[in-house]
Design an enzyme around this catalytic site. Sequence first.
Site, PDB file in Angstrom:
ATOM      1  CG  ASN A 147     -21.370  13.396  16.381  1.00  0.00           C
ATOM      2  OD1 ASN A 147     -20.832  13.950  15.425  1.00  0.00           O
ATOM      3  ND2 ASN A 147     -20.846  12.340  16.984  1.00  0.00           N
ATOM      4  NE  ARG A 285     -11.138  12.208  16.546  1.00  0.00           N
ATOM      5  CZ  ARG A 285     -12.453  12.371  16.709  1.00  0.00           C
ATOM      6  NH1 ARG A 285     -12.909  13.253  17.596  1.00  0.00           N
ATOM      7  NH2 ARG A 285     -13.312  11.651  16.024  1.00  0.00           N
ATOM      8  CD  GLN A 314     -10.886   9.678  23.093  1.00  0.00           C
ATOM      9  OE1 GLN A 314     -10.901  10.885  23.126  1.00  0.00           O
ATOM     10  NE2 GLN A 314     -11.840   9.004  22.507  1.00  0.00           N
ATOM     11  CG  HIS A 333     -14.568  11.508  22.722  1.00  0.00           C
ATOM     12  ND1 HIS A 333     -13.746  11.058  21.729  1.00  0.00           N
ATOM     13  CD2 HIS A 333     -15.417  12.364  22.121  1.00  0.00           C
ATOM     14  CE1 HIS A 333     -14.087  11.618  20.582  1.00  0.00           C
ATOM     15  NE2 HIS A 333     -15.111  12.412  20.795  1.00  0.00           N
TER      16      HIS A 333
HETATM   17  P1  NDP Z   1     -16.468  19.081   8.730  1.00  0.00           P
HETATM   18  O1  NDP Z   1     -15.855  18.161   7.734  1.00  0.00           O
HETATM   19  O2  NDP Z   1     -17.798  19.695   8.447  1.00  0.00           O
HETATM   20  O3  NDP Z   1     -15.486  20.297   9.018  1.00  0.00           O
HETATM   21  C1  NDP Z   1     -14.120  20.164   9.123  1.00  0.00           C
HETATM   22  C2  NDP Z   1     -13.510  21.469   8.676  1.00  0.00           C
HETATM   23  O4  NDP Z   1     -12.119  21.426   8.982  1.00  0.00           O
HETATM   24  C3  NDP Z   1     -13.641  21.687   7.167  1.00  0.00           C
HETATM   25  O5  NDP Z   1     -14.184  22.965   6.945  1.00  0.00           O
HETATM   26  C4  NDP Z   1     -12.193  21.594   6.719  1.00  0.00           C
HETATM   27  O6  NDP Z   1     -11.856  22.460   5.696  1.00  0.00           O
HETATM   28  C5  NDP Z   1     -11.465  22.099   7.935  1.00  0.00           C
HETATM   29  N1  NDP Z   1     -10.044  21.774   7.906  1.00  0.00           N
HETATM   30  C6  NDP Z   1      -9.440  20.625   7.569  1.00  0.00           C
HETATM   31  N2  NDP Z   1      -8.114  20.744   7.665  1.00  0.00           N
HETATM   32  C7  NDP Z   1      -7.877  22.007   8.062  1.00  0.00           C
HETATM   33  C8  NDP Z   1      -6.699  22.731   8.306  1.00  0.00           C
HETATM   34  N3  NDP Z   1      -5.492  22.178   8.143  1.00  0.00           N
HETATM   35  N4  NDP Z   1      -6.808  24.026   8.712  1.00  0.00           N
HETATM   36  C9  NDP Z   1      -8.026  24.614   8.842  1.00  0.00           C
HETATM   37  N5  NDP Z   1      -9.196  23.950   8.620  1.00  0.00           N
HETATM   38  C10 NDP Z   1      -9.103  22.680   8.222  1.00  0.00           C
HETATM   39  O7  NDP Z   1     -16.485  18.287  10.093  1.00  0.00           O
HETATM   40  P2  NDP Z   1     -17.254  18.617  11.461  1.00  0.00           P
HETATM   41  O8  NDP Z   1     -17.257  20.091  11.659  1.00  0.00           O
HETATM   42  O9  NDP Z   1     -18.544  17.894  11.534  1.00  0.00           O
HETATM   43  O10 NDP Z   1     -16.253  17.891  12.490  1.00  0.00           O
HETATM   44  C11 NDP Z   1     -14.922  18.361  12.649  1.00  0.00           C
HETATM   45  C12 NDP Z   1     -14.130  17.417  13.533  1.00  0.00           C
HETATM   46  O11 NDP Z   1     -14.650  17.451  14.837  1.00  0.00           O
HETATM   47  C13 NDP Z   1     -14.220  15.927  13.134  1.00  0.00           C
HETATM   48  O12 NDP Z   1     -13.314  15.605  12.106  1.00  0.00           O
HETATM   49  C14 NDP Z   1     -13.877  15.253  14.431  1.00  0.00           C
HETATM   50  O13 NDP Z   1     -12.479  15.103  14.540  1.00  0.00           O
HETATM   51  C15 NDP Z   1     -14.363  16.231  15.483  1.00  0.00           C
HETATM   52  N6  NDP Z   1     -15.594  15.711  16.122  1.00  0.00           N
HETATM   53  C16 NDP Z   1     -15.581  15.508  17.476  1.00  0.00           C
HETATM   54  C17 NDP Z   1     -16.674  14.975  18.107  1.00  0.00           C
HETATM   55  C18 NDP Z   1     -16.693  14.781  19.586  1.00  0.00           C
HETATM   56  O14 NDP Z   1     -17.548  14.033  20.084  1.00  0.00           O
HETATM   57  N7  NDP Z   1     -15.831  15.418  20.343  1.00  0.00           N
HETATM   58  C19 NDP Z   1     -17.867  14.572  17.345  1.00  0.00           C
HETATM   59  C20 NDP Z   1     -17.818  14.953  15.950  1.00  0.00           C
HETATM   60  C21 NDP Z   1     -16.700  15.463  15.373  1.00  0.00           C
HETATM   61  P3  NDP Z   1     -12.257  22.274   4.183  1.00  0.00           P
HETATM   62  O15 NDP Z   1     -13.266  21.175   4.132  1.00  0.00           O
HETATM   63  O16 NDP Z   1     -12.789  23.632   3.875  1.00  0.00           O
HETATM   64  O17 NDP Z   1     -11.019  21.922   3.473  1.00  0.00           O
END
Ligand code: NDP
Length: 388
Positions: A147, A285, A314, A333
Site C-alpha cells: 500500500n 505513525r 487506534q 487510518h
Molecule cells: P520503506 O521501508 O520503503 O521506507 C522507510 C524509509 O524510512 C526507509 O528509507 C528508511 O531508511 C527510512 N528511515 C528509517 N528510519 C529513519 C530515520 N530515523 N530517519 C530518516 N529515515 C528513516 O517503507 P514505506 O515507505 O513503504 O513505509 C514507511 C512507513 O509508512 C511504514 O513503516 C508505516 O509506518 C507507514 N505506513 C502507513 C500507512 C498508512 O496507511 N497510513 C500504510 C503503509 C505504511 P533506510 O531504509 O534507508 O535506512
Amino acid sequence: MAKVLCVLYDDPIDGYPTTYARDDIPAIDHYPGGQSTPSPAALDFIPGRLLGSVSGALGLRRFLEDAGHELVVTSDKDGPDSVFERELPDAEVVISQPFWPAYLTADRFAKASRLKLAVTAGIGSDHVDLDAAVARDVTVAEVTYSNSISVAEHVVMMILSLVRDYLPAHRVAADGGWNIADCVARSYDLEGMHVGTVAAGRIGLAVLRRLAPFDVRLHYTDRHRLPRATEEELGLTFHPTAADLATACDVVTINAPLHPQTEGLFDEKLIASMKRGAYLVNTARARIVDRDAVDRALRAGHLAGYAGDVWFPQPAPADHPWRTMPHQGMTPHISGSSLSAQARYAAGTREILESYFAGTPIRDEYLIVDGGALAGAGAHSYSTTTTT
Ligand code: NDP
C-alpha cells in the site's frame, strides 16, 4: 493443524456491501523498481471487494479451512476480556492490520505460548513488540510495498488540500454558502514551495516523484542517501537530519517507520523551528510527532495546517485533540486501506501463509523478524527496542 487469529476492522455500519462503486480495479503486476506484486498460488476473492473488515476475512477463509486450519476473525482486540486476548494462548498465527492494530505487547507475547508467526496485513509492524518477537523467535512479516503507492497518493492529496484550504471551502459549498473571501483567505498555490520528506523509502520517494511536476523545490532526509541519478532527476536537496530539513521547508511529510530513532522526532522544539505557516503531513505513525505540540502549534498559528491518518492509540478516543484542533485534515487510518490496496495486502498475506504452511522461505522483502533477529525489510528499516 493451526489456529489462525485474525483481527480486522468492523464491517460498515449498514452491513457488508453487496454492490460497489466500480466493477473492477486496474491489474498491477509489479511495483516501481520491479518488485512483483503478491503472487499466491490462488485467490478466493474478487479484487476490489471489501476484504479488510471482519466479513471480508482478507479472503482467507476457504483457503485456510479447506486445509484444515481454524480461522478466528474478530474486531474485538483491546483489553483482557477481548476475543483477541481470549483466543491468543493457542494461536499459532496472528494477523492484524495497522488500521485496527492488535497490539502484540510483551505481556501478550507471554500469553501466546504457541505463537510462531505474526503477519501485518499492510506495512508497519510497530504494533508488534519486536524485541519480544526476537526473544521468542516469532517470525514477523508484512506485505512490503502493498500500500505504499496508496499512501503516497493520499499524502499528495492531503498536501494539496491543506495548502489550498480545500476542506473548509467544500464545507461552505455543502452548507449552502458562497462567501468567496472566507474560502480563499487561507488558500495558496503549492507551486514554488519547498516540500520535504522525512524518509525517502517506497512512500517518500513516490511522494517526491508525484510532486515533481508541480514545480516545487524538493527536499529529503533519510538514513541512506538516494542514488545521485535520482537526486539529479528530481532536483532533490538532501538534508542530514530531519531537524535540518524542517527549517528549510514550507511543507513537511513524514514517511518513516516508527522505531526508537523516530519516536517523538517532531517534538515541541523541532516544530517550533519550522517556518511560521508551514504544513505538516504525517501518514506514517502518530508517535513520531508530539500530539500536544501539534495541537498548540496550530492554535498559536505557528503551523498553518496538519493532516494525516495515524493516531495513537487506534481507534482514537472521542476526545483526542486532533479531532477538534483547527486547520487540520485528519481522517481515521485509511490511506493504506483503499479497496485497491486491500486486494494486494490480502493476496500478500495469503502468499506469506502459503510459504509458512509449506515450510518454504517467506519472501525476504516481507520479513521484519526471522530466526531471532531483524531480517529482510526489517533489518534495513527498523531498529529493535520496542515502541508498542
Ligand atoms: P520503506 O521501508 O520503503 O521506507 C522507510 C524509509 O524510512 C526507509 O528509507 C528508511 O531508511 C527510512 N528511515 C528509517 N528510519 C529513519 C530515520 N530515523 N530517519 C530518516 N529515515 C528513516 O517503507 P514505506 O515507505 O513503504 O513505509 C514507511 C512507513 O509508512 C511504514 O513503516 C508505516 O509506518 C507507514 N505506513 C502507513 C500507512 C498508512 O496507511 N497510513 C500504510 C503503509 C505504511 P533506510 O531504509 O534507508 O535506512
